[in-house]
Motif scaffolding. Structure first.
Motif, mmCIF file in Angstrom:
data_model
loop_
_atom_site.group_PDB
_atom_site.id
_atom_site.type_symbol
_atom_site.label_atom_id
_atom_site.label_comp_id
_atom_site.label_asym_id
_atom_site.label_seq_id
_atom_site.Cartn_x
_atom_site.Cartn_y
_atom_site.Cartn_z
ATOM 1 N N GLN A 1 4.594 -2.444 8.995
ATOM 2 C CA GLN A 1 4.589 -3.337 7.834
ATOM 3 C C GLN A 1 3.230 -3.999 7.656
ATOM 4 N N TYR A 2 2.594 -4.347 8.767
ATOM 5 C CA TYR A 2 1.340 -5.084 8.695
ATOM 6 C C TYR A 2 0.113 -4.185 8.824
ATOM 7 N N ASP A 3 0.335 -2.926 9.098
ATOM 8 C CA ASP A 3 -0.771 -1.965 9.194
ATOM 9 C C ASP A 3 -0.351 -0.711 8.421
ATOM 10 N N ARG A 4 -0.499 -0.750 7.118
ATOM 11 C CA ARG A 4 0.049 0.286 6.248
ATOM 12 C C ARG A 4 -0.968 1.397 6.023
ATOM 13 N N LEU B 1 9.452 0.041 2.872
ATOM 14 C CA LEU B 1 8.208 0.717 3.248
ATOM 15 C C LEU B 1 8.195 2.163 2.759
ATOM 16 N N ASP C 1 9.049 -6.231 -1.545
ATOM 17 C CA ASP C 1 8.015 -6.532 -0.564
ATOM 18 C C ASP C 1 7.425 -7.915 -0.817
ATOM 19 N N HIS D 1 8.913 -9.634 2.287
ATOM 20 C CA HIS D 1 8.201 -9.055 3.413
ATOM 21 C C HIS D 1 6.717 -9.437 3.393
ATOM 22 N N GLN E 1 2.417 -8.617 4.045
ATOM 23 C CA GLN E 1 1.566 -7.974 5.037
ATOM 24 C C GLN E 1 0.914 -8.947 6.013
ATOM 25 N N ASP E 2 1.403 -10.177 6.041
ATOM 26 C CA ASP E 2 0.824 -11.172 6.937
ATOM 27 C C ASP E 2 1.910 -11.687 7.880
#
Length: 515
Positions: free
Chosen positions: A220-223, A256, A293, A297, A299-300
């Motif tokens: 999730q944080y490294d897409r 995702l 997202d 959700h 990305q942080d």
């Protein structure tokens, strides 16, 4: 095994006096100003104190924890020897616990000591090091060791006030690794192996739902655009999982996958979400996923709900890591019933019923209606019983009965008052319309169950008077609640009745509220 240096100080009073002045490690001050305990339940022994009211404790296994008189605590070393290296080498160490503190400040503070009251500081330090067998280290090295030790205080050495169960604040303002960074590490490592195409990694992730949760969070944080096949694999694993606790990860996996916007993935996404995907959303999966997202959700990891990380720590078996984070969250939580309820549930899942009860007491105190006071009070009674505090559970159940308008004896005037408001015992208020129907709702079953469970707990604890008194109320409750709820209690009513019937008949007057 006793620490060599500590035993040496105890055996040689003159040497102990050298440690007491000017290094302020005084065996004669080994009493703290209040009762304390470690959150982990590990043993804790006060061994020395200083002239500010602070105390040095030896924890189980040898680590030394310092607690100030102002409610701060920090780890000083893995042994008394380690701690004394810092205390003797940096006698002004209490003013050096912040990240900006360096050798220049340490030297300046020592110069003040020499000019004020310890002109022979260097000679005293040299003699004490020699007598105790402590190595001579540079100021910079000792500062690094001090800061490293302090940064390791949590999670294994969280110090609590024994009565309130609130935690001492961390000593100093050193940067500490955030919880999310710690619990994501296994998932990040596994994600790297999956991206490398390792078959063993796929097998381990497929069969380990906790590891898979970490992998999904790491993804999730490294897409990456190349992750789609991997994300499909993870989503299929989540969809096949039966564990309800993993439902959140299943939805995350669906998002995702959906962010890649492939129409062929819509059936998989729809299945994962139990059909909860409208036609217009399925027509534009990327737009639907982007909206989900953004709403849930992102990305942080630093912006995520903290309960995600405490829950993941618990599932990883990192009990003390989860406990430490939850206790500090509770200490920082104001009158927020929803958050306090979540904290109580997390503590209970962790097996820490004392902290769960502490959270739940605050929940009860925030309720405005008789129904809500009875519901939340029933939960509190269960938690108090599980901590072993049967008196508190009994008082709480008395206030629950008062809230629903059920007549019966409650706490006697001499009993310590519980820190919540379930209504005064002397003049019970009329229950609201909802609470008046308690016996026809699931609440009636819960209240009855708690009385019967308390009966069994009291007998096990050797409290026959309390068992009989709780059973007398339990019988009234069993006659009052609907038949369907009586049946749902299974064998519990019979077990409680037979247990009381088997008690000796020579018990004295009932004293349910004492113990």
């Amino acid at each position: 095994m006793a620490d060599r240096v500590l035993e040496l100080l105890r055996q040689r009073p003159g040497l102990a006096q050298q440690a007491a002045f000017p290094f302020d490690f005084d065996l004669g001050r080994a009493e703290h100003g209040e009762d304390v305990l470690l959150a982990s339940g590990a043993a804790l022994e006060p061994v020395a104190g200083d002239d500010t009211g602070g105390t040095f404790f030896v924890c189980a296994g040898g680590p030394v924890l310092y607690a100030s008189s102002e409610g701060e605590a920090g780890l000083l070393g893995d042994t008394v020897s380690d701690a004394l290296e810092i205390v003797v080498g940096l006698p002004a160490w209490r003013d050096l616990v912040h990240p900006a503190a360096g050798p220049a400040l340490a030297r300046e503070l020592e110069d003040d000591m020499r000019s004020s009251y310890a002109p022979d500081l260097d000679d005293r330090r040299k003699r004490l090091r020699a007598e105790l067998g402590l190595p001579e280290r540079s100021c910079a090295e000792l500062l690094a060791r001090l800061h490293t030790a302090l940064s390791r205080t949590d999670p294994d050495h969280v110090l609590l006030n024994a009565h309130e169960l609130s935690a001492y604040e961390l000593l100093g303002t050193l940067p500490r690794t955030p919880l999310w960074d710690v619990v994501l590490a296994p998932g990040r490592a596994a994600l790297g192996r999956l991206r490398s195409g390792g078959t063993d990694a796929r097998d381990s992730v497929a069969t380990d739902p906790v590891l898979r949760a970490g992998v999904l969070r790491a993804a999730q944080y490294d897409r990456r655009e190349t992750d789609l096949p991997l994300l499909r694999f993870l989503l299929r694993c989540e969809t096949a999982a039966a564990d309800g606790e993993l439902f959140r990860e299943r939805w995350l996996a669906a998002v995702l996958v959906g962010l890649h916007g492939r129409e062929e993935d819509v059936p998989l996404i729809r299945e994962a979400r139990g059909g909860a995907l409208r036609d217009e959303e399925a027509a534009k999966p990327a737009a639907w996923a982007a909206a989900e997202d953004a709403a849930h959700h992102g990305q942080d990891p630093a912006t995520e709900d903290e309960f995600i990380w405490t829950g993941l720590a618990r599932r990883q078996g990192r009990t003390e890591l989860a406990r430490a984070a939850l206790i500090r969250m509770l200490d920082d939580t104001g009158p927020d019933a929803k958050r306090l309820t979540s904290l109580a549930r997390e503590f209970e899942a962790l097996g820490d019923h004392a902290q769960a009860a502490r959270s739940q007491r605050n929940v009860v105190a925030l309720q405005d209606t008789a129904w809500d006071r009875a519901v939340t009070g029933s939960v509190l009674a269960r938690l108090e019983r599980r901590t072993g505090d049967l008196n508190a559970a009994w008082r709480t159940l008395g206030r629950v009965r008062t809230a629903i308008g059920l007549d019966g004896p409650v706490s006697r005037p001499g009993d310590r008052q519980l820190a919540l408001d379930l209504g005064p015992a002397s003049e019970p208020p009329a229950p609201d319309a909802c609470a008046a129907q308690w016996h026809r709702r699931g609440l009636g079953r819960v209240i009855t169950e708690q009385h019967l469970e308390l009966v069994l707990a009291a007998i096990e604890a050797g409290r026959p008077e309390l068992a009989r008194e709780a059973m007398s109320h339990g019988k009234v409750l069993l006659r009052t609640i609907d038949k369907q709820f009586r049946r749902s209690l299974g064998e519990l009513p019979a077990q409680a009745k037979w247990a009381v019937a088997a008690l000796p008949n020579d018990a004295g007057p009932a004293q349910a509220g004492t113990g």
